[in-house]
Design a protein around this motif. Structure first.
Motif, PDB file in Angstrom:
ATOM      1  N   GLY A  34       0.785  -1.130   0.024  1.00  0.00           N
ATOM      2  CA  GLY A  34      -0.131  -0.042   0.150  1.00  0.00           C
ATOM      3  C   GLY A  34       0.818   1.284  -0.098  1.00  0.00           C
ATOM      4  N   LEU A  35       0.517   2.101  -0.878  1.00  0.00           N
ATOM      5  CA  LEU A  35       1.240   3.645  -1.091  1.00  0.00           C
ATOM      6  C   LEU A  35       0.378   4.370  -0.504  1.00  0.00           C
ATOM      7  CD1 LEU A  35       2.956   3.369  -4.557  1.00  0.00           C
ATOM      8  CD2 LEU A  35       4.039   2.767  -2.237  1.00  0.00           C
ATOM      9  N   LEU A  36       0.298   5.024   0.641  1.00  0.00           N
ATOM     10  CA  LEU A  36      -0.426   5.763   1.406  1.00  0.00           C
ATOM     11  C   LEU A  36      -0.119   7.023   1.526  1.00  0.00           C
ATOM     12  CD1 LEU A  36      -1.004   2.871   3.658  1.00  0.00           C
ATOM     13  CD2 LEU A  36      -3.114   4.014   2.759  1.00  0.00           C
ATOM     14  N   GLY A  37      -1.148   8.224   1.731  1.00  0.00           N
ATOM     15  CA  GLY A  37      -0.675   9.689   1.827  1.00  0.00           C
ATOM     16  C   GLY A  37      -1.842  10.290   1.048  1.00  0.00           C
ATOM     17  N   PRO A  38      -2.312  11.679   1.646  1.00  0.00           N
ATOM     18  CA  PRO A  38      -2.952  12.548   0.849  1.00  0.00           C
ATOM     19  C   PRO A  38      -2.605  12.967  -0.516  1.00  0.00           C
ATOM     20  CG  PRO A  38      -1.456  13.696   2.451  1.00  0.00           C
ATOM     21  CD  PRO A  38      -1.100  12.350   2.389  1.00  0.00           C
ATOM     22  N   ASN A  39      -3.565  13.582  -1.023  1.00  0.00           N
ATOM     23  CA  ASN A  39      -3.188  14.373  -2.355  1.00  0.00           C
ATOM     24  C   ASN A  39      -1.840  15.079  -2.328  1.00  0.00           C
ATOM     25  OD1 ASN A  39      -5.121  12.880  -3.623  1.00  0.00           O
ATOM     26  ND2 ASN A  39      -6.655  15.053  -3.363  1.00  0.00           N
ATOM     27  N   GLY A  40      -0.922  14.903  -3.198  1.00  0.00           N
ATOM     28  CA  GLY A  40       0.216  15.606  -3.297  1.00  0.00           C
ATOM     29  C   GLY A  40       1.397  15.035  -2.520  1.00  0.00           C
ATOM     30  N   LYS A 236     -20.228  14.338  28.914  1.00  0.00           N
ATOM     31  CA  LYS A 236     -20.516  15.119  27.412  1.00  0.00           C
ATOM     32  C   LYS A 236     -20.304  16.456  27.325  1.00  0.00           C
ATOM     33  CE  LYS A 236     -24.090  12.134  25.302  1.00  0.00           C
ATOM     34  NZ  LYS A 236     -25.593  12.037  24.902  1.00  0.00           N
ATOM     35  N   ASN A 237     -20.466  17.171  28.678  1.00  0.00           N
ATOM     36  CA  ASN A 237     -20.230  18.567  28.758  1.00  0.00           C
ATOM     37  C   ASN A 237     -18.826  18.942  28.949  1.00  0.00           C
ATOM     38  OD1 ASN A 237     -19.617  17.618  31.341  1.00  0.00           O
ATOM     39  ND2 ASN A 237     -21.408  18.746  32.424  1.00  0.00           N
ATOM     40  N   GLU A 238     -17.853  18.287  28.764  1.00  0.00           N
ATOM     41  CA  GLU A 238     -16.333  18.337  28.856  1.00  0.00           C
ATOM     42  C   GLU A 238     -15.762  18.094  27.460  1.00  0.00           C
ATOM     43  OE1 GLU A 238     -14.594  16.308  32.947  1.00  0.00           O
ATOM     44  OE2 GLU A 238     -15.618  14.787  31.654  1.00  0.00           O
ATOM     45  N   TYR A 239     -16.781  17.787  26.600  1.00  0.00           N
ATOM     46  CA  TYR A 239     -16.025  17.748  25.151  1.00  0.00           C
ATOM     47  C   TYR A 239     -15.325  18.919  24.933  1.00  0.00           C
ATOM     48  CZ  TYR A 239     -15.087  16.789  20.489  1.00  0.00           C
ATOM     49  OH  TYR A 239     -14.316  16.576  19.199  1.00  0.00           O
ATOM     50  N   SER A 240     -15.888  20.032  24.754  1.00  0.00           N
ATOM     51  CA  SER A 240     -15.727  21.419  24.111  1.00  0.00           C
ATOM     52  C   SER A 240     -14.236  21.680  24.827  1.00  0.00           C
ATOM     53  CB  SER A 240     -16.589  22.426  24.304  1.00  0.00           C
ATOM     54  OG  SER A 240     -17.775  22.117  23.520  1.00  0.00           O
ATOM     55  N   GLU A 241     -13.972  21.424  25.837  1.00  0.00           N
ATOM     56  CA  GLU A 241     -12.786  21.815  26.336  1.00  0.00           C
ATOM     57  C   GLU A 241     -11.771  20.861  26.402  1.00  0.00           C
ATOM     58  OE1 GLU A 241     -10.918  22.091  30.872  1.00  0.00           O
ATOM     59  OE2 GLU A 241     -12.970  21.871  30.935  1.00  0.00           O
ATOM     60  N   ILE A 242     -12.033  19.646  26.323  1.00  0.00           N
ATOM     61  CA  ILE A 242     -11.055  18.522  25.754  1.00  0.00           C
ATOM     62  C   ILE A 242     -10.595  18.749  24.152  1.00  0.00           C
ATOM     63  CG2 ILE A 242     -10.573  15.983  25.666  1.00  0.00           C
ATOM     64  CD1 ILE A 242     -10.610  17.128  28.371  1.00  0.00           C
ATOM     65  N   ASN A 243     -11.543  19.043  23.527  1.00  0.00           N
ATOM     66  CA  ASN A 243     -11.373  19.390  22.008  1.00  0.00           C
ATOM     67  C   ASN A 243     -10.289  20.404  21.718  1.00  0.00           C
ATOM     68  OD1 ASN A 243     -11.993  18.753  19.254  1.00  0.00           O
ATOM     69  ND2 ASN A 243     -13.050  20.528  19.160  1.00  0.00           N
ATOM     70  N   ARG A 244     -10.449  21.539  22.893  1.00  0.00           N
ATOM     71  CA  ARG A 244      -9.522  22.568  22.688  1.00  0.00           C
ATOM     72  C   ARG A 244      -8.245  22.163  23.064  1.00  0.00           C
ATOM     73  NH1 ARG A 244     -14.039  25.592  24.386  1.00  0.00           N
ATOM     74  NH2 ARG A 244     -13.373  25.407  26.611  1.00  0.00           N
ATOM     75  N   LYS A 245      -8.059  21.477  24.113  1.00  0.00           N
ATOM     76  CA  LYS A 245      -6.833  21.104  24.660  1.00  0.00           C
ATOM     77  C   LYS A 245      -6.079  20.002  23.969  1.00  0.00           C
ATOM     78  CE  LYS A 245      -4.987  19.876  29.201  1.00  0.00           C
ATOM     79  NZ  LYS A 245      -5.398  19.540  30.846  1.00  0.00           N
ATOM     80  N   TYR A 246      -6.848  19.204  23.377  1.00  0.00           N
ATOM     81  CA  TYR A 246      -6.388  17.854  22.422  1.00  0.00           C
ATOM     82  C   TYR A 246      -7.030  18.138  21.072  1.00  0.00           C
ATOM     83  CZ  TYR A 246      -4.841  16.281  27.145  1.00  0.00           C
ATOM     84  OH  TYR A 246      -4.280  16.383  28.604  1.00  0.00           O
ATOM     85  N   ALA A 247      -6.269  18.740  20.318  1.00  0.00           N
ATOM     86  CA  ALA A 247      -6.869  19.010  18.818  1.00  0.00           C
ATOM     87  C   ALA A 247      -7.051  17.518  18.203  1.00  0.00           C
ATOM     88  CB  ALA A 247      -5.946  20.007  18.377  1.00  0.00           C
ATOM     89  N   GLN A 248      -5.915  16.755  18.318  1.00  0.00           N
ATOM     90  CA  GLN A 248      -6.093  15.715  17.535  1.00  0.00           C
ATOM     91  C   GLN A 248      -6.853  14.472  18.333  1.00  0.00           C
ATOM     92  OE1 GLN A 248      -1.551  15.313  16.250  1.00  0.00           O
ATOM     93  NE2 GLN A 248      -2.612  14.132  14.959  1.00  0.00           N
ATOM     94  N   GLU A 282      -6.209   3.351  10.645  1.00  0.00           N
ATOM     95  CA  GLU A 282      -6.901   4.623  10.739  1.00  0.00           C
ATOM     96  C   GLU A 282      -6.230   5.677  11.519  1.00  0.00           C
ATOM     97  OE1 GLU A 282     -10.996   5.043  11.840  1.00  0.00           O
ATOM     98  OE2 GLU A 282     -11.406   6.265   9.962  1.00  0.00           O
ATOM     99  N   ASP A 283      -5.942   4.905  12.881  1.00  0.00           N
ATOM    100  CA  ASP A 283      -5.138   6.031  14.147  1.00  0.00           C
ATOM    101  C   ASP A 283      -3.923   6.206  13.328  1.00  0.00           C
ATOM    102  OD1 ASP A 283      -7.448   5.653  15.793  1.00  0.00           O
ATOM    103  OD2 ASP A 283      -6.503   3.690  16.443  1.00  0.00           O
ATOM    104  N   VAL A 284      -3.288   5.232  12.736  1.00  0.00           N
ATOM    105  CA  VAL A 284      -1.543   5.505  12.203  1.00  0.00           C
ATOM    106  C   VAL A 284      -2.092   6.824  11.192  1.00  0.00           C
ATOM    107  CG1 VAL A 284       0.137   4.622  10.813  1.00  0.00           C
ATOM    108  CG2 VAL A 284      -1.191   3.277  12.702  1.00  0.00           C
ATOM    109  N   TYR A 285      -2.956   6.737  10.336  1.00  0.00           N
ATOM    110  CA  TYR A 285      -3.172   7.749   9.239  1.00  0.00           C
ATOM    111  C   TYR A 285      -3.315   9.026   9.841  1.00  0.00           C
ATOM    112  CZ  TYR A 285      -4.417   9.355   4.513  1.00  0.00           C
ATOM    113  OH  TYR A 285      -4.563  10.308   3.453  1.00  0.00           O
ATOM    114  N   LEU A 286      -4.081   9.053  10.876  1.00  0.00           N
ATOM    115  CA  LEU A 286      -4.675  10.421  11.518  1.00  0.00           C
ATOM    116  C   LEU A 286      -3.491  11.011  12.412  1.00  0.00           C
ATOM    117  CD1 LEU A 286      -8.189   9.477  12.563  1.00  0.00           C
ATOM    118  CD2 LEU A 286      -7.557  10.940  10.761  1.00  0.00           C
TER     119      LEU A 286
END
Length: 290
Positions: A34-40, A236-248, A282-286
């Motif tokens: 498999g040759l993997l990667g985004p366009n370019g 659930k109410n913690e997600y916005s804060e976690i999303n800001r702190k851990y972008a990936q 999929e985790d590796v790709y991300l």
């Protein structure tokens, strides 16, 4: 067993542009790669160098220990190539299209007829042989192009995005077919879709901006990033804060009112209940392409 060895392969289209491929080295044997990667990322450039459509600025490609440029037509005769774009003659029938390409590949009429009959059966298009290409579905067109690439029974088969634009069932059928013919061929499959390759690949090569990021068996590439991928269970109410702190991060489900996340981080995230994750390709790709 086939042997294709690539050393320090570099391609730069213009002096002012960065290299499209930079010092790429790899050894290929039989099986699916498999040759993997985004366009370019450099996938199509590498493919065009291997098939001989482009010449490198640096490096070499050896087939069975010999330079492919010195092998010339004898090397081209063992290559099968399916390009990314569906370049078809819409008014041709499937059978006429395959006979046309068989002639271009140097097959005589009797040999071509037998080979086409066999391939139409293999790709499931025998009953559609008289249909015009313009009337076919995307999946059927892809199967015609794969049959075209196999006309000369190639030792090296190169497929550039073979499942692009197909529905899930068609993708599955083509993946199964590719795997079924890989026992005595070197198959390079370029894609940016992990599901196309994760269950059939012998080895994976991840490219970005012309450079090789990571390579190895599926288990090896997963092991390379395993310690930086976590599973977290949060309110659930913690997600916005976690999303800001851990972008990936990505949501992978819910459990009893809790949100389940996968988070990419060098250190154990400080949130909710955190444990090492079961890592997928999929985790590796991300991880590699944030």
């Amino acid at each position: 067993m086939n042997r294709l060895d690539i050393t320090d392969l570099t391609k730069q289209y213009t002096k002012k542009a960065p290299p499209a491929l930079q010092e790429f080295s790899y050894s290929f044997a039989d099986g699916v790669y498999g040759l993997l990667g985004p366009n370019g990322a450099g996938k199509s450039t590498l493919i065009n160098l291997i098939v001989g459509n482009l010449s490198p600025n640096k490096g070499e490609i050896l087939y069975e220990g010999k330079q492919i440029r010195e092998l010339g037509s004898s090397y081209r005769s063992i290559i099968g190539y399916m390009p990314q774009q569906q370049q078809l003659y819409e008014s041709f029938t499937i059978k006429r299209f395959l006979f046309y390409f068989a002639a271009l590949k140097g097959l005589d009429k009797a040999e071509a007829g037998e080979r086409i009959r066999s391939l139409l059966e293999v790709v499931g298009l025998t009953d559609a042989a008289g249909k015009r290409l313009g009337s076919l579905s995307g999946g059927m067109k892809q199967r015609v192009l794969i049959a075209q690439a196999l006309l000369n029974d190639p030792k090296i088969l190169i497929l550039d995005e073979p499942t692009a634009g197909l529905d899930p069932k068609e993708r599955m059928n083509i993946r199964n077919f590719i795997y079924s013919i890989a026992q005595d061929k070197t198959i390079l499959l370029a894609t940016h879709v992990i599901s196309d390759i994760e269950l059939i690949a012998r080895e994976l090569i991840f490219l970005r901006e012309g450079k090789q990021l990571l390579c190895g068996t599926p288990d090896q590439v997963i092991d390379a990033v395993r310690e930086e991928i976590w599973e977290a269970e949060i309110d659930k109410n913690e997600y916005s804060e976690i999303n800001r702190k851990y972008a990936q991060n990505r949501i992978i489900g819910e459990r009893e009112g809790k949100v389940l996340l996968k988070i990419i981080a060098k250190e154990k995230p400080l949130c909710g209940v955190v444990r090492p994750a079961a890592v997928s390709l999929e985790d590796v790709y991300l991880y590699l392409y944030p």
